[in-house]
Design a protein around this motif. Sequence first.
Motif, PDB file in Angstrom:
ATOM      1  N   LEU A  51       0.930  -1.290   0.107  1.00  0.00           N
ATOM      2  CA  LEU A  51       0.040   0.161   0.127  1.00  0.00           C
ATOM      3  C   LEU A  51       0.821   1.184   0.182  1.00  0.00           C
ATOM      4  O   LEU A  51       1.071   2.146   1.057  1.00  0.00           O
ATOM      5  N   PRO A  52       1.605   1.557  -1.027  1.00  0.00           N
ATOM      6  CA  PRO A  52       2.784   2.486  -1.173  1.00  0.00           C
ATOM      7  C   PRO A  52       2.056   3.938  -0.844  1.00  0.00           C
ATOM      8  O   PRO A  52       2.813   5.072  -0.670  1.00  0.00           O
ATOM      9  N   ASP A  53       0.965   4.221  -1.299  1.00  0.00           N
ATOM     10  CA  ASP A  53       0.136   5.308  -1.211  1.00  0.00           C
ATOM     11  C   ASP A  53      -0.469   5.768  -0.182  1.00  0.00           C
ATOM     12  O   ASP A  53      -1.318   6.593  -0.011  1.00  0.00           O
ATOM     13  N   ALA A  54      -0.671   4.774   1.045  1.00  0.00           N
ATOM     14  CA  ALA A  54      -1.596   4.684   1.755  1.00  0.00           C
ATOM     15  C   ALA A  54      -1.146   5.852   2.964  1.00  0.00           C
ATOM     16  O   ALA A  54      -0.046   5.975   3.079  1.00  0.00           O
ATOM     17  N   PRO A  55      -2.178   6.438   3.633  1.00  0.00           N
ATOM     18  CA  PRO A  55      -1.824   7.118   4.813  1.00  0.00           C
ATOM     19  C   PRO A  55      -1.248   6.394   5.765  1.00  0.00           C
ATOM     20  O   PRO A  55      -1.402   5.457   6.183  1.00  0.00           O
ATOM     21  N   ALA A  56      -0.345   7.205   6.619  1.00  0.00           N
ATOM     22  CA  ALA A  56       0.365   6.489   7.784  1.00  0.00           C
ATOM     23  C   ALA A  56      -0.624   5.984   8.646  1.00  0.00           C
ATOM     24  O   ALA A  56      -0.344   4.757   9.299  1.00  0.00           O
ATOM     25  N   TRP A  57      -1.950   6.307   8.936  1.00  0.00           N
ATOM     26  CA  TRP A  57      -2.789   5.880   9.761  1.00  0.00           C
ATOM     27  C   TRP A  57      -3.314   4.214   9.163  1.00  0.00           C
ATOM     28  O   TRP A  57      -3.626   3.753  10.406  1.00  0.00           O
ATOM     29  N   TRP A  58      -3.081   4.136   8.192  1.00  0.00           N
ATOM     30  CA  TRP A  58      -3.382   2.860   7.661  1.00  0.00           C
ATOM     31  C   TRP A  58      -2.080   1.881   8.005  1.00  0.00           C
ATOM     32  O   TRP A  58      -2.299   0.759   8.754  1.00  0.00           O
ATOM     33  N   SER A  59      -0.965   2.159   7.249  1.00  0.00           N
ATOM     34  CA  SER A  59      -0.004   1.376   7.266  1.00  0.00           C
ATOM     35  C   SER A  59       1.201   1.413   8.450  1.00  0.00           C
ATOM     36  O   SER A  59       1.471   0.243   8.641  1.00  0.00           O
ATOM     37  N   THR A  60       1.249   2.241   9.052  1.00  0.00           N
ATOM     38  CA  THR A  60       1.992   2.186  10.382  1.00  0.00           C
ATOM     39  C   THR A  60       1.300   2.772  11.775  1.00  0.00           C
ATOM     40  O   THR A  60       1.767   2.553  12.783  1.00  0.00           O
ATOM     41  N   GLY A  61       0.394   3.376  11.573  1.00  0.00           N
ATOM     42  CA  GLY A  61      -0.476   3.874  12.676  1.00  0.00           C
ATOM     43  C   GLY A  61      -1.671   3.234  13.268  1.00  0.00           C
ATOM     44  O   GLY A  61      -1.433   2.087  13.440  1.00  0.00           O
ATOM     45  N   PRO A  62      -2.336   3.881  13.645  1.00  0.00           N
ATOM     46  CA  PRO A  62      -3.515   3.217  14.386  1.00  0.00           C
ATOM     47  C   PRO A  62      -4.373   1.920  13.826  1.00  0.00           C
ATOM     48  O   PRO A  62      -4.556   0.962  14.792  1.00  0.00           O
ATOM     49  N   LEU A  63      -4.575   1.828  12.549  1.00  0.00           N
ATOM     50  CA  LEU A  63      -5.264   0.786  12.066  1.00  0.00           C
ATOM     51  C   LEU A  63      -4.279  -0.388  12.077  1.00  0.00           C
ATOM     52  O   LEU A  63      -4.875  -1.535  12.660  1.00  0.00           O
ATOM     53  N   ALA A  64      -2.982  -0.325  11.831  1.00  0.00           N
ATOM     54  CA  ALA A  64      -2.186  -1.582  11.963  1.00  0.00           C
ATOM     55  C   ALA A  64      -1.879  -1.927  13.120  1.00  0.00           C
ATOM     56  O   ALA A  64      -1.981  -3.165  13.581  1.00  0.00           O
ATOM     57  N   MET A  65      -1.743  -1.203  14.250  1.00  0.00           N
ATOM     58  CA  MET A  65      -1.616  -1.291  15.572  1.00  0.00           C
ATOM     59  C   MET A  65      -3.059  -2.231  16.275  1.00  0.00           C
ATOM     60  O   MET A  65      -2.824  -2.903  16.932  1.00  0.00           O
ATOM     61  N   THR A  66      -3.925  -1.466  15.686  1.00  0.00           N
ATOM     62  CA  THR A  66      -5.571  -2.153  16.268  1.00  0.00           C
ATOM     63  C   THR A  66      -5.280  -3.553  15.831  1.00  0.00           C
ATOM     64  O   THR A  66      -5.886  -4.308  16.702  1.00  0.00           O
ATOM     65  N   VAL A  67      -4.988  -4.036  14.618  1.00  0.00           N
ATOM     66  CA  VAL A  67      -5.275  -5.349  14.013  1.00  0.00           C
ATOM     67  C   VAL A  67      -4.382  -6.174  15.191  1.00  0.00           C
ATOM     68  O   VAL A  67      -4.750  -7.425  15.242  1.00  0.00           O
ATOM     69  N   ALA A  68      -3.171  -5.791  15.205  1.00  0.00           N
ATOM     70  CA  ALA A  68      -2.323  -6.455  16.187  1.00  0.00           C
ATOM     71  C   ALA A  68      -2.655  -6.812  17.605  1.00  0.00           C
ATOM     72  O   ALA A  68      -2.826  -7.888  18.215  1.00  0.00           O
ATOM     73  N   PHE A  69      -3.342  -5.554  18.251  1.00  0.00           N
ATOM     74  CA  PHE A  69      -3.634  -5.583  19.527  1.00  0.00           C
ATOM     75  C   PHE A  69      -4.862  -6.200  19.756  1.00  0.00           C
ATOM     76  O   PHE A  69      -5.228  -6.698  21.048  1.00  0.00           O
ATOM     77  N   ARG A  70      -5.840  -6.441  18.945  1.00  0.00           N
ATOM     78  CA  ARG A  70      -6.807  -7.116  19.055  1.00  0.00           C
ATOM     79  C   ARG A  70      -6.868  -8.661  19.067  1.00  0.00           C
ATOM     80  O   ARG A  70      -7.695  -9.405  19.351  1.00  0.00           O
ATOM     81  N   GLN A  71      -5.499  -9.127  18.961  1.00  0.00           N
ATOM     82  CA  GLN A  71      -5.030 -10.379  19.247  1.00  0.00           C
ATOM     83  C   GLN A  71      -5.010 -11.038  20.387  1.00  0.00           C
ATOM     84  O   GLN A  71      -4.681 -12.134  20.845  1.00  0.00           O
ATOM     85  N   THR A  72      -4.812  -9.917  21.613  1.00  0.00           N
ATOM     86  CA  THR A  72      -4.506 -10.235  22.899  1.00  0.00           C
ATOM     87  C   THR A  72      -5.303  -9.246  23.744  1.00  0.00           C
ATOM     88  O   THR A  72      -6.212  -8.454  23.254  1.00  0.00           O
ATOM     89  N   SER A  73      -5.113  -9.509  25.099  1.00  0.00           N
ATOM     90  CA  SER A  73      -5.819  -8.688  25.934  1.00  0.00           C
ATOM     91  C   SER A  73      -5.354  -7.126  25.954  1.00  0.00           C
ATOM     92  O   SER A  73      -4.084  -6.822  26.316  1.00  0.00           O
ATOM     93  N   THR A  74      -6.147  -6.087  25.885  1.00  0.00           N
ATOM     94  CA  THR A  74      -5.582  -4.888  25.878  1.00  0.00           C
ATOM     95  C   THR A  74      -6.550  -3.916  26.905  1.00  0.00           C
ATOM     96  O   THR A  74      -7.865  -3.872  26.624  1.00  0.00           O
ATOM     97  N   PHE A  75      -6.044  -3.219  27.881  1.00  0.00           N
ATOM     98  CA  PHE A  75      -6.892  -2.144  28.586  1.00  0.00           C
ATOM     99  C   PHE A  75      -7.020  -1.031  27.650  1.00  0.00           C
ATOM    100  O   PHE A  75      -5.879  -0.470  26.963  1.00  0.00           O
ATOM    101  N   VAL A  76      -8.190  -0.331  27.743  1.00  0.00           N
ATOM    102  CA  VAL A  76      -8.554   0.786  27.156  1.00  0.00           C
ATOM    103  C   VAL A  76      -8.616   2.039  28.201  1.00  0.00           C
ATOM    104  O   VAL A  76      -9.631   1.792  29.056  1.00  0.00           O
ATOM    105  N   ALA A  77      -7.921   3.203  27.876  1.00  0.00           N
ATOM    106  CA  ALA A  77      -7.832   4.041  29.092  1.00  0.00           C
ATOM    107  C   ALA A  77      -9.372   4.871  28.733  1.00  0.00           C
ATOM    108  O   ALA A  77      -9.870   4.851  28.029  1.00  0.00           O
TER     109      ALA A  77
END
Length: 331
Positions: free
Chosen positions: A265-291
């Motif tokens: 996804l070379p033209d994707a915004p950072a919030w897709w490829s390196t930021g919140p979206l990518a992080m969320t996909v990884a975090f949702r595989q384990t227990s995470t507390f939400v502030a």
Amino acid sequence: MSYLSAETSGPKNFRALLLAARDLISAGRLDEARQTLDALRADAEAMKSRALGEMTLLGYPRKLHSAYLKLAKAERDIVRRVGLQHSLVPPPQAMAALGLFDPAERRVMTELARAPVPRIIHQIWLGTLPVPPSVERWAIHAEKTGFEYRLWREADLEKLGADAHPSYLRMLEIGDYPGAVDIARYAILQALGGIYLDCDWYPTRDDLGFADLLPLIGLGAMAEAVPRETGFGSLLLANSFIATPPGHPVFKRMLQTIPDIVAALPDAPAWWSTGPLAMTVAFRQTSTFVAPADLVAAELSRGAPMSDVEAACKAAVSGGGDGLLIAWKSW
């Protein structure tokens, strides 16, 4: 009538038509804007053009999708707006590799869900702009609330080995500092753990700290205000605040996988490829507390004067709540 013709086709003109539609929206000429966007959507060549960005979950090029969202906001069509916001993401398979953990990694994640977060606050500042005033305030806040504080610059990240990551290096080369900071925060947290904070947070007070307001056990983050389709539900986690013990497998997986996502996804915004979206996909595989939502006391406009920041801090304290963070880009 169609706004596209033999004379107006091609990548440059697709972009020009999209910009024209956005100008029409800003001018309040919403019917004309919709006609222009609909004409682009009806054109098979435009729908396949990389000039308009990668495809979203809805099957639209991202920039066309965003323009429809802008139109929905201008029309105050809440149903259309919510639907377009929710689907303004790539198809879930684009991020699927971020969620692939083996049984051994899952056991480690479960153990770390019971481990304490080290009492250290990390921030990162890259580039030549002056360090923002929030940095000094966080150093003071950390000392007064029993935390260490560390500001990371390029030389510090080189010592950590972040410069061995291809996406980090590439983003530094092109001046994409937000993307480089995304990669750097995961490297820091994987190695050392602690709390990562973006530099556009400002502390409201020093009589309360993170240890007074959050469990600081296991992996933690904040929720974004706008829900998105992540492939694992609609909760989108922000990567502007992250708490973790060291050695968590989610960060190792992200650091391994993000270069492939960026390449796909070379033209994707950072919030897709390196930021919140990518992080969320990884975090949702384990227990995470939400502030809690009220951890954020106020959001100020970019470049707001320090007097506004001080007033927001005073209001947060006098209001009797637990708001510790003010969102404020001083630069």
